[in-house]
Design a protein around this motif. Structure first.
Motif, mmCIF file in Angstrom:
data_model
loop_
_atom_site.group_PDB
_atom_site.id
_atom_site.type_symbol
_atom_site.label_atom_id
_atom_site.label_comp_id
_atom_site.label_asym_id
_atom_site.label_seq_id
_atom_site.Cartn_x
_atom_site.Cartn_y
_atom_site.Cartn_z
ATOM 1 N N PRO A 78 -0.628 11.460 -2.286
ATOM 2 C CA PRO A 78 -0.850 12.793 -2.847
ATOM 3 C C PRO A 78 0.430 13.477 -3.304
ATOM 4 C CG PRO A 78 -1.156 12.801 -0.455
ATOM 5 C CD PRO A 78 -1.043 11.368 -0.867
ATOM 6 N N SER A 79 1.581 12.983 -2.825
ATOM 7 C CA SER A 79 2.868 13.543 -3.231
ATOM 8 C C SER A 79 3.288 13.086 -4.624
ATOM 9 C CB SER A 79 3.950 13.125 -2.226
ATOM 10 O OG SER A 79 4.033 11.709 -2.135
ATOM 11 N N LEU A 80 2.644 12.027 -5.164
ATOM 12 C CA LEU A 80 3.058 11.430 -6.432
ATOM 13 C C LEU A 80 2.829 12.404 -7.590
ATOM 14 C CD1 LEU A 80 4.155 8.737 -7.600
ATOM 15 C CD2 LEU A 80 1.786 8.131 -8.121
ATOM 16 N N LYS A 81 3.906 12.664 -8.350
ATOM 17 C CA LYS A 81 3.836 13.586 -9.485
ATOM 18 C C LYS A 81 3.900 12.859 -10.826
ATOM 19 C CE LYS A 81 3.906 17.108 -6.675
ATOM 20 N NZ LYS A 81 2.643 17.846 -6.422
ATOM 21 N N THR A 82 4.731 11.812 -10.906
ATOM 22 C CA THR A 82 4.962 11.113 -12.173
ATOM 23 C C THR A 82 4.661 9.630 -12.014
ATOM 24 O OG1 THR A 82 6.681 12.684 -12.839
ATOM 25 C CG2 THR A 82 6.682 10.539 -13.923
ATOM 26 N N LEU A 83 3.857 9.091 -12.933
ATOM 27 C CA LEU A 83 3.542 7.665 -12.928
ATOM 28 C C LEU A 83 3.742 7.109 -14.337
ATOM 29 C CD1 LEU A 83 2.405 5.049 -11.684
ATOM 30 C CD2 LEU A 83 0.104 5.905 -12.207
ATOM 31 N N GLU A 84 4.579 6.082 -14.440
ATOM 32 C CA GLU A 84 4.777 5.366 -15.697
ATOM 33 C C GLU A 84 4.362 3.913 -15.500
ATOM 34 O OE1 GLU A 84 8.350 3.676 -18.621
ATOM 35 O OE2 GLU A 84 8.823 5.051 -16.984
ATOM 36 N N VAL A 85 3.441 3.446 -16.309
ATOM 37 C CA VAL A 85 3.031 2.043 -16.300
ATOM 38 C C VAL A 85 3.129 1.547 -17.737
ATOM 39 C CG1 VAL A 85 1.176 0.402 -15.847
ATOM 40 C CG2 VAL A 85 1.502 2.348 -14.317
ATOM 41 N N THR A 86 4.195 0.837 -18.048
ATOM 42 C CA THR A 86 4.427 0.352 -19.404
ATOM 43 C C THR A 86 4.718 -1.141 -19.383
ATOM 44 O OG1 THR A 86 6.766 1.020 -19.241
ATOM 45 C CG2 THR A 86 5.260 2.568 -20.277
ATOM 46 N N ALA A 110 0.858 -1.189 0.000
ATOM 47 C CA ALA A 110 0.000 0.000 0.000
ATOM 48 C C ALA A 110 0.894 1.237 0.000
ATOM 49 C CB ALA A 110 -0.914 -0.014 1.215
ATOM 50 N N LEU A 111 0.945 1.931 -1.123
ATOM 51 C CA LEU A 111 1.939 2.988 -1.309
ATOM 52 C C LEU A 111 1.694 4.186 -0.395
ATOM 53 C CD1 LEU A 111 2.179 2.856 -5.206
ATOM 54 C CD2 LEU A 111 3.732 1.840 -3.544
ATOM 55 N N THR A 112 0.444 4.549 -0.169
ATOM 56 C CA THR A 112 0.159 5.721 0.657
ATOM 57 C C THR A 112 0.695 5.540 2.074
ATOM 58 O OG1 THR A 112 -1.820 6.182 -0.650
ATOM 59 C CG2 THR A 112 -1.667 7.225 1.517
ATOM 60 N N LEU A 113 0.642 4.325 2.578
ATOM 61 C CA LEU A 113 1.119 4.050 3.936
ATOM 62 C C LEU A 113 2.618 3.831 3.986
ATOM 63 C CD1 LEU A 113 -1.682 1.586 5.131
ATOM 64 C CD2 LEU A 113 -1.448 4.004 5.689
ATOM 65 N N THR A 114 3.172 3.164 2.981
ATOM 66 C CA THR A 114 4.578 2.758 3.053
ATOM 67 C C THR A 114 5.538 3.785 2.462
ATOM 68 O OG1 THR A 114 4.320 1.525 0.983
ATOM 69 C CG2 THR A 114 4.009 0.314 3.037
ATOM 70 N N VAL A 115 5.093 4.553 1.464
ATOM 71 C CA VAL A 115 5.978 5.559 0.849
ATOM 72 C C VAL A 115 5.207 6.877 0.725
ATOM 73 C CG1 VAL A 115 7.606 4.042 -0.328
ATOM 74 C CG2 VAL A 115 5.392 4.478 -1.377
ATOM 75 N N PRO A 116 4.914 7.532 1.825
ATOM 76 C CA PRO A 116 4.032 8.706 1.812
ATOM 77 C C PRO A 116 4.600 9.917 1.078
ATOM 78 C CG PRO A 116 5.050 8.418 3.983
ATOM 79 C CD PRO A 116 5.373 7.192 3.192
ATOM 80 N N GLN A 117 5.927 9.944 0.821
ATOM 81 C CA GLN A 117 6.533 11.078 0.132
ATOM 82 C C GLN A 117 6.935 10.747 -1.303
ATOM 83 O OE1 GLN A 117 6.494 14.058 1.572
ATOM 84 N NE2 GLN A 117 5.552 13.056 3.341
ATOM 85 N N LEU A 118 6.433 9.647 -1.839
ATOM 86 C CA LEU A 118 6.819 9.210 -3.184
ATOM 87 C C LEU A 118 6.409 10.242 -4.239
ATOM 88 C CD1 LEU A 118 8.101 6.751 -4.646
ATOM 89 C CD2 LEU A 118 5.767 5.951 -5.069
ATOM 90 N N GLU A 119 7.363 10.582 -5.124
ATOM 91 C CA GLU A 119 7.103 11.550 -6.184
ATOM 92 C C GLU A 119 7.103 10.920 -7.573
ATOM 93 O OE1 GLU A 119 9.867 14.752 -5.821
ATOM 94 O OE2 GLU A 119 9.142 15.366 -3.836
ATOM 95 N N GLU A 120 7.924 9.895 -7.772
ATOM 96 C CA GLU A 120 7.996 9.227 -9.080
ATOM 97 C C GLU A 120 7.852 7.733 -8.904
ATOM 98 O OE1 GLU A 120 10.877 10.169 -12.084
ATOM 99 O OE2 GLU A 120 11.385 12.066 -11.117
ATOM 100 N N LEU A 143 -1.018 14.143 -9.106
ATOM 101 C CA LEU A 143 -0.326 13.584 -10.273
ATOM 102 C C LEU A 143 -0.311 14.577 -11.429
ATOM 103 C CD1 LEU A 143 0.981 10.829 -11.081
ATOM 104 C CD2 LEU A 143 -1.164 10.319 -12.251
ATOM 105 N N THR A 144 0.888 14.785 -12.021
ATOM 106 C CA THR A 144 1.012 15.725 -13.132
ATOM 107 C C THR A 144 1.433 15.058 -14.442
ATOM 108 O OG1 THR A 144 3.309 16.241 -12.511
ATOM 109 C CG2 THR A 144 1.575 17.644 -11.593
ATOM 110 N N HIS A 145 2.117 13.905 -14.371
ATOM 111 C CA HIS A 145 2.599 13.245 -15.580
ATOM 112 C C HIS A 145 2.210 11.767 -15.548
ATOM 113 C CE1 HIS A 145 5.031 16.877 -15.477
ATOM 114 N NE2 HIS A 145 5.361 16.665 -16.738
ATOM 115 N N LEU A 146 1.582 11.289 -16.622
ATOM 116 C CA LEU A 146 1.160 9.893 -16.714
ATOM 117 C C LEU A 146 1.543 9.338 -18.082
ATOM 118 C CD1 LEU A 146 -0.399 7.377 -15.746
ATOM 119 C CD2 LEU A 146 -2.488 8.425 -16.666
ATOM 120 N N TRP A 147 2.223 8.167 -18.062
ATOM 121 C CA TRP A 147 2.577 7.434 -19.280
ATOM 122 C C TRP A 147 1.982 6.045 -19.131
ATOM 123 C CZ3 TRP A 147 8.279 6.275 -21.143
ATOM 124 C CH2 TRP A 147 8.226 5.579 -22.355
ATOM 125 N N LEU A 148 1.117 5.677 -20.076
ATOM 126 C CA LEU A 148 0.354 4.441 -19.931
ATOM 127 C C LEU A 148 0.352 3.648 -21.228
ATOM 128 C CD1 LEU A 148 -1.497 3.023 -17.815
ATOM 129 C CD2 LEU A 148 -3.420 4.243 -18.848
#
Length: 324
Positions: free
Chosen positions: A201-209, A172-182, A228-233
């Motif tokens: 809520p800190s996550l800015k960039t998400l890549e799922v390829t 669970a990312l929100t609990l385990t990495v609360p400051q994750l940005e990428e 989230l500001t950048h998404l690559w899917l």
């Protein structure tokens, strides 16, 4: 297996590679096995045996063709080297993830970056107490099925997981990495969802390829990530219309869709919800030719649509704006 034995350089280099992994373990006074004297003694004996083996390999190489016992000895040696190599990989991983250590010894309290690569025998990656870890990269762990984080990694900002074909779940990312940005997840085909509804809520960039199951889950369930500001899917093979209204966070500034071979319609209801969107890229979507409304968002400053996409030429003729 025997075919490899006909080249003595292979086994000699293998012995050297195992010795290179073994020597630092024996020289490090703070290693995870420091209190296990019997294990250290066995590793010491392994090192001495490898040096002894190295001195007779050339002679054994010549005799293997005339002496079946020598050839069998070389086959057994190769199997033993594979097992020793896997064991040393596991020991190194345990040392990196040990939790009950003095911070002045292992110094995991001050660790900033951690790379875990090609640990093929590792099925479970337990991450311990790394309060200052900022960057974690995991790749090419063929057997790894899950990542376990028993306590939060409060400083982690960058997480990349790639080429782990057996990985089925994430913490669970929100609990385990609360400051994750990428967050970058690539070529992990068995991951089929995120463990929680809302991403940090800190996550800015998400890549799922190259994660077909996870990409399908995102397109059907949507993403809840307010920052989230950048998404690559992509790729995603079962989607004909995208994005539906409310599927993506309104904070998105850049969206890239790649390899949606059955996508036919670009849904402007979903796009008009993305009031901050400035960049849109669509590639490898050869069936995409429809758009649900007359105009794209005025906020979009940069558009790229691949040349194999019929919508590219339709928009160029209608709007008179370049698609690059």
């Amino acid at each position: 297996m025997a075919a490899k034995l006909e080249g003595g350089a292979y086994l000699s280099s293998f012995v050297d590679a195992v010795l290179e992994k073994l020597s630092p373990i024996l020289e490090d006074d703070d290693f995870v096995l420091e209190e296990n004297d019997s294990a250290l003694e066995l590793l010491g004996r392994l090192e001495r045996s490898l040096y002894d083996v190295g001195s007779v390999l050339d002679d054994a190489e010549l005799k293997q063709f005339s002496d079946k016992k020598v050839k069998k000895w070389l086959v057994d040696l190769q199997d033993a080297l594979y097992k020793a190599d896997d064991l040393l990989d596991e020991l190194s991983t345990k040392a990196a993830t040990a939790t009950q250590r003095d911070p002045d010894q292992l110094q995991h309290k001050s660790l900033r970056e951690l790379y875990v690569e090609a640990c093929d025998s590792l099925k479970l990656l337990p991450l311990g107490d790394f309060p200052n870890l900022k960057k974690l990269m995991i790749s090419k762990c063929q057997s790894m099925e899950c990542v376990v984080v028993p306590q939060a990694l409060p400083s982690l900002q960058y997480l990349s997981i790639s080429e782990c074909p057996s990985l089925v779940s994430l913490p669970a990312l929100t609990l385990t990495v609360p400051q994750l940005e990428e967050l970058h997840i690539c070529d992990c085909p068995e991951i089929n969802c995120f463990a929680e509804e809302f991403l940090p809520p800190s996550l800015k960039t998400l890549e799922v390829t190259k994660c077909q199951k996870l990409a399908s889950w995102i397109t059907s369930k949507g993403l809840q990530s307010e920052g989230l500001t950048h998404l690559w899917l992509g790729p995603c093979f079962d989607v004909k219309s995208f994005p539906r209204e409310g599927c993506l966070p309104a904070s998105l500034q850049a969206l890239k869709l790649s390899n949606f071979p059955n996508l036919e319609t670009l849904d402007c209801k979903g796009l008009h919800h993305l009031t901050s969107l400035k960049s849109l890229a669509i590639t490898d979507c050869e069936k995409l030719e429809n758009i649900t409304e007359e105009h794209l968002l005025p906020s979009i400053e940069h558009i790229y649509i691949g040349e194999d996409c019929p919508l590219r030429w339709k928009l160029a003729r209608r709007d008179g704006r370049p698609m690059v």
